[in-house]
Design an enzyme around this catalytic site. Structure first.
Site, PDB file in Angstrom:
ATOM      1  N   GLU A   1      -0.419  -1.288  -1.551  1.00  0.00           N
ATOM      2  CA  GLU A   1      -0.030  -0.664  -0.271  1.00  0.00           C
ATOM      3  C   GLU A   1       1.162  -1.347   0.392  1.00  0.00           C
ATOM      4  O   GLU A   1       1.062  -1.863   1.514  1.00  0.00           O
ATOM      5  CB  GLU A   1      -1.226  -0.620   0.685  1.00  0.00           C
ATOM      6  CG  GLU A   1      -2.299   0.344   0.245  1.00  0.00           C
ATOM      7  CD  GLU A   1      -3.395   0.546   1.279  1.00  0.00           C
ATOM      8  OE1 GLU A   1      -3.356  -0.087   2.341  1.00  0.00           O
ATOM      9  OE2 GLU A   1      -4.296   1.353   1.010  1.00  0.00           O
TER      10      GLU A   1
ATOM     11  N   GLU B   1      -8.303   3.190  -4.414  1.00  0.00           N
ATOM     12  CA  GLU B   1      -9.159   2.949  -3.240  1.00  0.00           C
ATOM     13  C   GLU B   1      -9.501   4.282  -2.598  1.00  0.00           C
ATOM     14  O   GLU B   1      -8.658   5.160  -2.482  1.00  0.00           O
ATOM     15  CB  GLU B   1      -8.446   2.093  -2.170  1.00  0.00           C
ATOM     16  CG  GLU B   1      -8.421   0.626  -2.473  1.00  0.00           C
ATOM     17  CD  GLU B   1      -7.777  -0.206  -1.360  1.00  0.00           C
ATOM     18  OE1 GLU B   1      -7.989   0.112  -0.174  1.00  0.00           O
ATOM     19  OE2 GLU B   1      -7.072  -1.170  -1.698  1.00  0.00           O
TER      20      GLU B   1
END
Ligand code: BG6
Length: 492
Positions: free
Chosen positions: A170, A389
Site C-alpha cells: 500500500e 488483504e
C-alpha cells in the site's frame, strides 16, 4: 455481466490470510533487531490510540509455531507475512543480523512443513530507523539503493523457498499518511514532498522487481496496492469528471507506473502546472519503463471505494490525531484513502455514499466494489491478481470462552461471492488472503479493532495473556477452504 451459475474457484486457488511484521511480532530489539520508525513513532505521545504499540503485539516472534499449527489445522493454503527490514539488517544496510534471518527461515520452513505457501512482503511500512535518521528515509535516493540491497539479500536467502513475493504494501496509503495527512511517520504535511517520496519508492519497487527476475526466475512478484473504486455522486457530468480525476490520482497514479512505467498523463499535467510534479530524469524513466521491472501479478488490498463530486474546495477532514479520538467511543475513525482534499489540489471532493452500509469504524461495506475493482484492474493491466488483504475490523467479544463473529463471516462471504462473480466474468485471480489470520495491532486503533480468524487475548494496556482462541469465522473459513469456496454458508 449476469451469470446463471458461477464458475468454481480454480483447483489450486490460494485460500490464505495475511499479517504484517510490526503488527504481530513484538520483540522489537530482541536477537539483534534494529529499531524501525514505528518503534519510535508509536512511543511518541499522541500518535497512536492510547499509545498502543508493537512492543509485544501478539508475540508472534515467540509463538510462530503455535500460529502456524493453527493455520495448518484450519487448512490454510497460503500465508502472507512481512519481513521486518531492521530485523535482518538492523541499520537498514550493511551488517546482516543472522538471528533475524534465522527467524524468517524457521517461519518459512514451518509453513512449508505444514503445506502452506508463504507469500512474503518485503516492506510493510516499518522502515529501519537508521535510514530515516541518516537519509530522511524515502526522501533520499540512497534509500532506493538500501532497499535494492535488502531485496538482494532476501532473494538470495529465500528465493528458492518462496514463490510469491510482494515488494511494497500500500504505497498509496503510507505515503499519504506519512507525508500528506501527517498521521504516520514522519508525520509531515507536504503534498509535493509526498509525490517526490512516492517517486523514489516507485524506483525502489522497479529496481527490486528487475533484480528478482534475474535472481528468482521461477517466482512471481508484484506490489500490493490499496485499491478503491471511484464512484460519481450523481450523473451530473461534473461529478462524473470528478470521479475520473479521483480514479486517475487514487489508483492510476500508482498502478500505471508499476505496470507501464508511465505516470497518468492528465494528472501529471495538473501536477506540473501546480509545480508539484517530481522531476523524472531520463534514466529514471527508462528504469520505470523497463518491462523486466514490471510485476508478474498484482496484489490488491480491498476494503472500500470512494464517492466523488465536482471539485469544490474542501478542508482536510479528520487528520486522525489522537485528540480527535473520543476515548469513550470505541468506534474510532481514521482517515481513509482519498478522504482529504487539499485546496491546492482541486480535482475532486470525497463525499458520503448513501447506498452502502458502514462498519463500526465507518468504513464502507461494499462487496460489489470488489468485483468492480477486479474487473477494472484486470481489464487495464491484464495481470493475474492476488487479493492480498480484505477483511472486517470489528469489536469482538468473548462470551463463555467463544467468539461468535457471524458479522465477519457475512462480510467475508459477500466479498468472496463478489470475487467469484469476477472470476466468472473472466478475471484471473490466483488467491485470496483475508486480513488477518490472528488479531493484531491496528496501526492507529490499537487492539480494539480486530480482524483475525483467531482471537488473541491482548488489549490496549498491552497486558493480555496472549492466549489464542479460534473464532467462529476460523471454523467457517476452514470449511470454505475444504470445499474450495463451494460452501460459504453461515449456519451454526
Ligand atoms: C491496510 C494495511 O491498510 O489496512 C494493514 O495494509 C492494516 O496493515 C489494514 O492493518 C487495516 O487497517 P486498520 O487501520 O483498520 O488496522
Amino acid at each position: 455481466m449476469f451469470h446463471k451459475n458461477l464458475d468454481s474457484f480454480p483447483k489450486d486457488f490460494l485460500w490464505g490470510a495475511s499479517s504484517a511484521a510490526y503488527q504481530i511480532e513484538g520483540a522489537p530489539t530482541e536477537d539483534g533487531k534494529g529499531k524501525s520508525i514505528w518503534d519510535v513513532y508509536s512511543h511518541e505521545k499522541g500518535n497512536t490510540y492510547h499509545g498502543t504499540n508493537g512492543d509485544i503485539a501478539v508475540d508472534h516472534y515467540h509463538r510462530y509455531k503455535e500460529d502456524v499449527a493453527l493455520m495448518k489445522k484450519m487448512g490454510l493454503k497460503a500465508y502472507r507475512f512481512s519481513v521486518s527490514w531492521s530485523r535482518v539488517l538492523p541499520k537498514g544496510e550493511g551488517e546482516v543480523n543472522p538471528k533475524g534471518l534465522q527467524f524468517y527461515r524457521d517461519l518459512i520452513d514451518e509453513l512449508k512443513k505444514a503445506g502452506i505457501e508463504p507469500v512474503l512482503t518485503m516492506y510493510h511500512w516499518d522502515l529501519p530507523l537508521t535510514l530515516q535518521e541518516k537519509y530522511h528515509g524515502w526522501e533520499s535516493t540512497k534509500t532506493i539503493a538500501a532497499f535494492t540491497n535488502y531485496a538482494k539479500l532476501l532473494f538470495k536467502e529465500f528465493g528458492t523457498k518462496v514463490k510469491f513475493w510482494v515488494t511494497i504494501n500500500e504505497q498509496n496509503v503510507f505515503t499519504s499518511m506519512g507525508y500528506r495527512w501527517g498521521t504516520h511517520p514522519p508525520k509531515k504535511h507536504d503534498f509535493k514532498l509526498m509525490l517526490q517520496v512516492n517517486h523514489h519508492i516507485n524506483l525502489a519497487n522497479a529496481a527490486a522487481i528487475k533484480l528478482f527476475h534475474q535472481m528468482v526466475p521461477d517466482g512471481m512478484i508484484g506490489p500490493s496496492f490499496g485499491y478503491g473504486p471511484t464512484y460519481a455522486k450523481t450523473s451530473d457530468p461534473e461529478d462524473v469528471l470528478a470521479s475520473i480525476n479521483a480514479n486517475d490520482f487514487n489508483n492510476n497514479w500508482w498502478l500505471d507506473v508499476y505496470c507501464t512505467g508511465k505516470y497518468p498523463y492528465f494528472c501529471k499535467k495538473q501536477f506540473e502546472k501546480l509545480d508539484i510534479m517530481p522531476k523524472v530524469t531520463k534514466e529514471q524513466q527508462a528504469i520505470l519503463e523497463d518491462p523486466e521491472a514490471h510485476p508478474d501479478f498484482l496484489g490488491i488490498n480491498y476494503y472500500h471505494g470512494g464517492t466523488f463530486q465536482q471539485n469544490r474546495i474542501q478542508k482536510v477532514v479528520n487528520s486522525g490525531k489522537q485528540e480527535q479520538f473520543d476515548k469513550t467511543d470505541p468506534y474510532l475513525m481514521q482517515p481513509q484513502q482519498g478522504q482529504a482534499n487539499e485546496p491546492e489540489v482541486p480535482m475532486f471532493n470525497n463525499v458520503e455514499n448513501s447506498y452502502v452500509k458502514k462498519t463500526q469504524w465507518g468504513w464502507e461495506k461494499d462487496p460489489t466494489g470488489l468485483r468492480i475493482t477486479l474487473r477494472l484492474v484486470y481489464e487495464k493491466y491484464q495481470l493475474p491478481i492476488m487479493i492480498t488483504e480484505n477483511g472486517l475490523g470489528a469489536l469482538d467479544k468473548v462470551e463463555n470462552g467463544k467468539i461468535n463473529d457471524s458479522y465477519r463471516i457475512s462480510y467475508l462471504a459477500d466479498h468472496i461471492t463478489a470475487m467469484q462473480q469476477a472470476i466468472t466474468d473472466g478475471v484471473e485471480i490466483i488467491g485470496y488472503c483475508a486480513w488477518s489470520f490472528t488479531d493484531l495491532l491496528s496501526w492507529l486503533n490499537g487492539y480494539s479493532k480486530r480482524y483475525g480468524f483467531v482471537y488473541v487475548d491482548q488489549n490496549n494496556h498491552e497486558n493480555g495473556s496472549l492466549k489464542r482462541i479460534p473464532k467462529r469465522s476460523y471454523f467457517w473459513y476452514a470449511k470454505v477452504i475444504k470445499t474450495n469456496g463451494a460452501d460459504l454458508g453461515n449456519e451454526e
